[in-house]
Design a protein around this motif. Structure first.
Motif, mmCIF file in Angstrom:
data_model
loop_
_atom_site.group_PDB
_atom_site.id
_atom_site.type_symbol
_atom_site.label_atom_id
_atom_site.label_comp_id
_atom_site.label_asym_id
_atom_site.label_seq_id
_atom_site.Cartn_x
_atom_site.Cartn_y
_atom_site.Cartn_z
ATOM 1 N N ASP A 16 0.827 -1.199 0.000
ATOM 2 C CA ASP A 16 0.000 0.000 0.000
ATOM 3 C C ASP A 16 0.867 1.257 0.000
ATOM 4 O O ASP A 16 0.522 2.259 -0.643
ATOM 5 C CB ASP A 16 -0.918 0.013 1.228
ATOM 6 N N GLU A 17 1.974 1.234 0.704
ATOM 7 C CA GLU A 17 2.861 2.394 0.751
ATOM 8 C C GLU A 17 3.452 2.676 -0.634
ATOM 9 O O GLU A 17 3.551 3.833 -1.065
ATOM 10 C CB GLU A 17 3.980 2.174 1.772
ATOM 11 N N GLN A 18 3.836 1.623 -1.338
ATOM 12 C CA GLN A 18 4.347 1.800 -2.698
ATOM 13 C C GLN A 18 3.245 2.312 -3.619
ATOM 14 O O GLN A 18 3.486 3.160 -4.482
ATOM 15 C CB GLN A 18 4.898 0.480 -3.231
ATOM 16 N N ALA A 19 2.037 1.802 -3.422
ATOM 17 C CA ALA A 19 0.909 2.236 -4.245
ATOM 18 C C ALA A 19 0.594 3.709 -4.006
ATOM 19 O O ALA A 19 0.263 4.444 -4.949
ATOM 20 C CB ALA A 19 -0.321 1.377 -3.949
ATOM 21 N N LEU A 20 0.695 4.157 -2.758
ATOM 22 C CA LEU A 20 0.428 5.568 -2.466
ATOM 23 C C LEU A 20 1.463 6.457 -3.148
ATOM 24 O O LEU A 20 1.130 7.540 -3.649
ATOM 25 C CB LEU A 20 0.431 5.813 -0.963
ATOM 26 N N THR A 21 2.707 6.008 -3.186
ATOM 27 C CA THR A 21 3.739 6.761 -3.904
ATOM 28 C C THR A 21 3.388 6.866 -5.379
ATOM 29 O O THR A 21 3.530 7.930 -6.003
ATOM 30 C CB THR A 21 5.116 6.086 -3.738
ATOM 31 N N THR A 22 2.894 5.776 -5.955
ATOM 32 C CA THR A 22 2.454 5.799 -7.350
ATOM 33 C C THR A 22 1.316 6.786 -7.532
ATOM 34 O O THR A 22 1.277 7.539 -8.513
ATOM 35 C CB THR A 22 1.999 4.399 -7.793
ATOM 36 N N ALA A 23 0.383 6.801 -6.587
ATOM 37 C CA ALA A 23 -0.748 7.733 -6.657
ATOM 38 C C ALA A 23 -0.263 9.176 -6.673
ATOM 39 O O ALA A 23 -0.779 10.017 -7.417
ATOM 40 C CB ALA A 23 -1.691 7.500 -5.479
ATOM 41 N N TRP A 24 0.752 9.470 -5.860
ATOM 42 C CA TRP A 24 1.294 10.834 -5.834
ATOM 43 C C TRP A 24 1.942 11.187 -7.166
ATOM 44 O O TRP A 24 1.839 12.330 -7.637
ATOM 45 C CB TRP A 24 2.305 10.979 -4.697
ATOM 46 N N HIS A 25 2.616 10.230 -7.789
ATOM 47 C CA HIS A 25 3.211 10.486 -9.096
ATOM 48 C C HIS A 25 2.127 10.801 -10.129
ATOM 49 O O HIS A 25 2.277 11.707 -10.965
ATOM 50 C CB HIS A 25 4.033 9.290 -9.561
ATOM 51 N N ILE A 26 1.027 10.051 -10.076
ATOM 52 C CA ILE A 26 -0.074 10.286 -11.013
ATOM 53 C C ILE A 26 -0.688 11.660 -10.775
ATOM 54 O O ILE A 26 -0.939 12.421 -11.717
ATOM 55 C CB ILE A 26 -1.139 9.174 -10.878
ATOM 56 N N LEU A 27 -0.923 11.989 -9.513
ATOM 57 C CA LEU A 27 -1.499 13.292 -9.175
ATOM 58 C C LEU A 27 -0.607 14.434 -9.641
ATOM 59 O O LEU A 27 -1.089 15.428 -10.208
ATOM 60 C CB LEU A 27 -1.713 13.399 -7.663
ATOM 61 N N SER A 28 0.692 14.320 -9.393
ATOM 62 C CA SER A 28 1.602 15.399 -9.765
ATOM 63 C C SER A 28 1.673 15.561 -11.280
ATOM 64 O O SER A 28 1.817 16.684 -11.785
ATOM 65 C CB SER A 28 3.001 15.135 -9.194
ATOM 66 N N THR A 29 1.546 14.448 -12.010
ATOM 67 C CA THR A 29 1.547 14.539 -13.470
ATOM 68 C C THR A 29 0.293 15.249 -13.967
ATOM 69 O O THR A 29 0.362 16.124 -14.843
ATOM 70 C CB THR A 29 1.646 13.140 -14.100
ATOM 71 N N ILE A 30 -0.862 14.898 -13.402
ATOM 72 C CA ILE A 30 -2.099 15.583 -13.774
ATOM 73 C C ILE A 30 -1.992 17.067 -13.449
ATOM 74 O O ILE A 30 -2.410 17.930 -14.227
ATOM 75 C CB ILE A 30 -3.307 14.950 -13.047
ATOM 76 N N GLU A 31 -1.410 17.369 -12.288
ATOM 77 C CA GLU A 31 -1.285 18.749 -11.849
ATOM 78 C C GLU A 31 -0.392 19.560 -12.780
ATOM 79 O O GLU A 31 -0.475 20.794 -12.808
ATOM 80 C CB GLU A 31 -0.737 18.796 -10.422
ATOM 81 N N SER A 32 0.455 18.898 -13.547
ATOM 82 C CA SER A 32 1.299 19.603 -14.506
ATOM 83 C C SER A 32 0.468 20.199 -15.641
ATOM 84 O O SER A 32 0.915 21.119 -16.329
ATOM 85 C CB SER A 32 2.348 18.649 -15.092
#
Length: 225
Positions: free
Chosen positions: A113-129
């Motif tokens: 789950d911790e690794q998955a949350l890191t992935t979620a943050w990467h996805i969010l930051s990409t969308i935020e770009s």
């Protein structure tokens, strides 16, 4: 602003009631799977849903993730002008794409789950770009058993093991997000409030967001409380 949470938590039901209370001040956006079939989002969703998977899994999770990220950007770019005092109420926004696609990828790659949350943050930051994050985000929670029951009532059948597993993972990730980012989100646990109070809570957050709405209709980065 957007309302987020796992399937069956009541996002759409509660958001619709809040939108009715707000009247013309509210610009509601349906979640992507409910997009009109004639438009680009509806056509992409239909393509992802062609095998019948309710979570739009085609066996190509990275491609699915990129497509859903693109639709989130397209949604923002297609948003018309929002006048001062109005608020965009988004039923599932960037966080849903980030959490659920991170959950799908975690199931595929056997991540924690911790690794998955890191992935979620990467996805969010990409969308935020490509599009601003919502002014405010409400994370809805409830007893996972009640969420599953509502989900099964809506789809008219018993959830598959794969669907239950993905929903459970998404619920854990949303809770982990709320825990690790305390103060960044409005958190509402439906086990602690009844439906009228839940609607009032969402309405109140919308009114705060409306007070901060910009003439261009942009949805600034999260402020939270």
């Amino acid at each position: 602003m957007n309302v987020e949470g796992t399937n069956g938590v009541g996002k759409t039901h509660l958001s619709r009631q809040a939108a009715e209370r707000l009247g013309p001040r509210c610009v509601p956006l349906v979640e992507l799977p409910d997009a009109p079939p004639a438009g680009l989002p509806g056509q992409v969703i239909a393509a992802l849903h062609q095998d019948g998977d309710l979570f739009l899994r085609t066996g190509h999770p990275r491609t699915e993730t990129l497509l859903l990220m693109g639709l989130q950007v397209h949604r923002f770019e297609s948003l018309g002008p929002v006048t001062p005092g109005q608020v965009v109420l988004e039923d599932r926004g960037p966080h849903s794409v980030a959490i659920y696609q991170a959950a799908v990828l975690a199931e595929t790659e056997q991540h924690s789950d911790e690794q998955a949350l890191t992935t979620a943050w990467h996805i969010l930051s990409t969308i935020e770009s490509w599009r601003p994050q919502p002014t405010a985000t409400i994370l809805l929670f409830d007893d996972p058993r009640r969420c599953l029951q509502r989900f099964e009532q809506r789809i008219g059948r018993t959830a598959t093991a794969s669907e239950r597993s993905l929903m459970a993972r998404a619920d854990r990730l949303y809770r982990l997000l709320a825990h690790t980012q305390q103060g960044q989100y409005y958190v509402l646990d439906r086990q602690q409030v009844d439906e009228p109070h839940a609607v009032a809570f969402i309405t109140d957050v919308c009114q705060r967001a409306a007070a901060a709405a910009t003439p261009k209709g942009a949805v600034p980065c999260p402020t939270g409380t």
